[in-house]
Motif scaffolding. Structure first.
Motif, mmCIF file in Angstrom:
data_model
loop_
_atom_site.group_PDB
_atom_site.id
_atom_site.type_symbol
_atom_site.label_atom_id
_atom_site.label_comp_id
_atom_site.label_asym_id
_atom_site.label_seq_id
_atom_site.Cartn_x
_atom_site.Cartn_y
_atom_site.Cartn_z
ATOM 1 N N ASN A 45 27.188 59.211 -23.743
ATOM 2 C CA ASN A 45 26.701 58.277 -24.748
ATOM 3 C C ASN A 45 27.804 57.279 -25.081
ATOM 4 N N VAL A 46 27.441 55.993 -25.087
ATOM 5 C CA VAL A 46 28.366 54.912 -25.441
ATOM 6 C C VAL A 46 27.736 54.139 -26.584
ATOM 7 N N SER A 47 28.256 54.277 -27.747
ATOM 8 C CA SER A 47 28.992 55.405 -28.287
ATOM 9 C C SER A 47 28.589 55.578 -29.739
ATOM 10 N N GLY A 48 29.090 56.614 -30.374
ATOM 11 C CA GLY A 48 28.787 56.857 -31.789
ATOM 12 C C GLY A 48 29.229 55.706 -32.688
ATOM 13 N N HIS A 49 30.232 54.956 -32.236
ATOM 14 C CA HIS A 49 30.706 53.841 -33.072
ATOM 15 C C HIS A 49 29.749 52.652 -33.060
ATOM 16 N N HIS A 50 28.732 52.705 -32.193
ATOM 17 C CA HIS A 50 27.729 51.630 -32.215
ATOM 18 C C HIS A 50 26.803 51.732 -33.421
ATOM 19 N N LYS A 51 26.976 52.781 -34.213
ATOM 20 C CA LYS A 51 26.092 52.957 -35.378
ATOM 21 C C LYS A 51 26.430 51.991 -36.515
ATOM 22 N N GLN A 52 27.729 51.674 -36.615
ATOM 23 C CA GLN A 52 28.204 50.875 -37.746
ATOM 24 C C GLN A 52 28.600 49.480 -37.300
ATOM 25 N N PRO A 53 28.531 48.483 -38.228
ATOM 26 C CA PRO A 53 28.996 47.138 -37.855
ATOM 27 C C PRO A 53 30.389 47.194 -37.240
ATOM 28 N N PRO A 54 30.682 46.407 -36.215
ATOM 29 C CA PRO A 54 29.825 45.393 -35.578
ATOM 30 C C PRO A 54 28.852 45.966 -34.546
ATOM 31 N N TYR A 55 28.549 47.271 -34.645
ATOM 32 C CA TYR A 55 27.551 47.926 -33.780
ATOM 33 C C TYR A 55 27.981 47.977 -32.315
ATOM 34 N N LEU A 56 29.274 47.891 -32.068
ATOM 35 C CA LEU A 56 29.822 47.963 -30.707
ATOM 36 C C LEU A 56 31.156 48.674 -30.784
ATOM 37 N N ASP A 57 31.629 49.158 -29.648
ATOM 38 C CA ASP A 57 32.885 49.900 -29.615
ATOM 39 C C ASP A 57 33.865 49.183 -28.671
ATOM 40 N N ALA A 338 22.072 65.187 -18.025
ATOM 41 C CA ALA A 338 22.718 65.489 -19.304
ATOM 42 C C ALA A 338 23.751 64.423 -19.644
ATOM 43 N N MET A 339 23.727 63.995 -20.903
ATOM 44 C CA MET A 339 24.584 62.907 -21.359
ATOM 45 C C MET A 339 25.500 63.420 -22.460
ATOM 46 N N TYR A 340 26.801 63.406 -22.211
ATOM 47 C CA TYR A 340 27.755 63.922 -23.188
ATOM 48 C C TYR A 340 27.795 63.030 -24.444
ATOM 49 N N TRP A 341 27.840 63.703 -25.614
ATOM 50 C CA TRP A 341 28.043 62.994 -26.894
ATOM 51 C C TRP A 341 29.484 63.158 -27.309
ATOM 52 N N ASP A 342 30.333 62.121 -27.298
ATOM 53 C CA ASP A 342 30.100 60.793 -26.811
ATOM 54 C C ASP A 342 31.384 60.277 -26.196
ATOM 55 N N TYR A 343 31.304 59.125 -25.534
ATOM 56 C CA TYR A 343 32.509 58.509 -24.976
ATOM 57 C C TYR A 343 33.088 57.585 -26.034
ATOM 58 N N SER A 344 33.837 58.203 -26.986
ATOM 59 C CA SER A 344 34.514 57.406 -28.007
ATOM 60 C C SER A 344 35.913 57.970 -28.206
ATOM 61 N N LYS A 345 36.668 57.299 -29.058
ATOM 62 C CA LYS A 345 38.034 57.739 -29.397
ATOM 63 C C LYS A 345 38.007 58.275 -30.808
ATOM 64 N N ASN A 346 38.208 59.570 -30.978
ATOM 65 C CA ASN A 346 38.285 60.121 -32.332
ATOM 66 C C ASN A 346 38.760 61.562 -32.260
#
Ligand code: IDC
Length: 445
Positions: A45-57, A338-346
């Motif tokens: 998944n790209v990515s959980g940070h797309h939830k909040q403004p600016p809706y992109l990572d 299967a799609m891993y949650w998620d490809y982000s930095k945290n």
């Protein structure tokens, strides 16, 4: 004009070209490519940070290249936000839409297939910690009355969140706005052949309606409307349909069979205890495998393919290696994407630490071989230490080879009643003439 001339003219007109075969379709429980091979999607998944403004990572071309070539992934579940797309009723933010289209293209240029997820958690941006639905879609009084609980998903049961969902499920007008937003986005994505489908709404919440009743009626009709609206722009776009979030609690789905075809059942797979921050108890491995087997049965009963749209865990929690290994085993036994949650930095679920380095414990479980394209009927696959095993029943009418995707590394392959050649980051498998069943073993050196 004489009749003879007319006849001559008519007989000179070449017969119409048959329409091109769809790039991807669904048949016999799997997504199929144009060559007729089963396609297994594995990615992130790209990515959980797309939830909040600016809706992109942060993702750029080299992130997508890394997914494909280093981790062996072939796909992305790309999150978009309705709040980002239509911040004001009837007014789309096309700067955002264009940037979504550009980033999807970065992913597909890297060789990944992309399906787009209209994400929501806790209804929408009007609730602290919520995302997805634009603020204007619900009565302000509900936002004002909200008192959040620290365990995010428990907030679904709060009265104001429930009230917003109830109002959404009652309003054909609001649902129509979501359908129109999908049409707006699909029109822009349609020119990219690597964009393969859409996930209409993440983990729909049922509000006051029993989940199976919602799924059978209002959710199904919303899905039908979105399928029709998107397929105006791309006739063969695959519909990745989710049950309500109650599926995560073990409740069987009430979704019907969709006559439209091209349906991928796309529920999520999480361990309940791990999601509550308790870590993963390896004794629950079989439970998880059994759950995913039930998801496969639900997909089969509806003539759908199966892709787990999300699975994942917190890298720092106890048992994470065993947990992700169980998810790999569950998907392999159910022959599911299967799609891993998620490809982000945290410091939570993200595949990368905050400094951008991959988390070894997650990578070890996620970046593994898997059968990517199968010329025949896929059997189960598994990974035992450094050894990957996969069996399939060849279909000799399919001319393209079976491919097993590999992460970066050195691998050797052997094959029973087939030949297996490791080259270019994959294993190419060709069944021996007349073979009934082929078994491939791939070993990491
Ligand atoms: C989680 C994020 C977390 C965030 C929460 C609420 O990891 O940081 O606080 O969402 O926005 C889902 C959801 C997905 C969740 C994920 C992990 O679809 O949005 O992300 N999850 O909890 N369903 C089950 C688990």
């Amino acid at each position: 004009m004489s009749r003879l001339l007319l006849l001559l003219l008519v007989s000179c007109v070449p017969p119409p070209e048959p329409p091109p075969a769809p790039a991807f379709s669904v048949a016999r429980g799997f997504i199929r490519d144009r060559e007729g091979r089963a396609l297994i999607l594995r990615g992130a998944n790209v990515s959980g940070h797309h939830k909040q403004p600016p809706y992109l990572d942060f993702h750029a071309a080299d992130d997508f290249a890394r997914m494909r070539t280093e981790w062996g992934m072939n796909s992305v579940r790309f999150l978009v936000s309705w709040a980002g797309l239509e911040p004001v009723r009837d007014t789309y933010d096309d700067v955002y839409a264009d940037e979504v289209v550009r980033r999807v293209k970065l992913a597909t240029d890297a060789g990944l297939l992309v399906f787009v997820d209209m994400h929501q958690d806790l209804y929408g941006v009007g609730f602290a910690g919520g995302n997805g639905m634009p603020r204007w879609t619900c009565d302000e009084a509900n936002y004002a009355n909200y008192r959040p609980n620290p365990l995010w998903f428990l907030n679904y049961t709060s009265a104001p969140v429930t009230a917003c969902f109830d109002a959404f499920w009652k309003s054909r007008d609001l649902q129509g706005k979501l359908v129109a937003a999908w049409s707006h986005l699909a029109e822009r994505l349609a020119g990219n052949p690597g964009w393969i489908g859409f996930d209409p709404l993440n983990e729909p919440y049922w509000g006051s309606i029993p989940p199976d009743v919602l799924e059978a009626n209002r959710l199904a009709s919303l899905y039908r409307d979105i399928i029709a609206a998107v397929r105006v722009h791309r006739a063969d776009a695959l519909a990745f349909l989710e049950p309500t979030g109650s599926r995560n609690l073990g409740v069987p789905t009430g979704l019907p069979t969709f006559a439209e075809g091209g349906i991928v059942y796309a529920p999520h797979s999480y361990d309940g205890d791990a999601e509550q921050g308790l870590g993963f108890d390896p004794a629950r491995r079989q439970l998880l495998i059994d759950e995913v087997a039930e998801l496969r049965a639900e997909a089969d009963a509806r003539g759908a393919a199966l892709v787990l749209g999300e699975y994942g865990g917190m890298a720092a929690n106890p048992g994470i290696g065993e947990y992700m290994d169980a998810e790999y085993a569950a998907a392999g036994q159910a022959r599911a994407g299967a799609m891993y949650w998620d490809y982000s930095k945290n410091d939570g679920y993200g595949l990368l630490a905050a400094d951008g380095s991959p988390k070894p414990v997650l990578l070890a479980a996620v970046a593994r071989p898997y059968p990517e394209r199968i010329a025949g009927e896929p059997g189960a696959w598994s990974m035992d230490g450094a050894t990957f095993r996969f069996t399939f029943t060849p279909d000799f009418t399919v001319k393209a080879p079976t491919l097993i995707a590999l992460p970066a590394g050195t691998f050797t392959a052997t094959c029973e009643t087939c030949t297996a050649t490791v080259q270019g980051g994959q294993v190419e498998v060709v069944a021996a003439a007349g073979a009934q069943s082929c078994s491939v073993t791939v070993t990491r050196e």
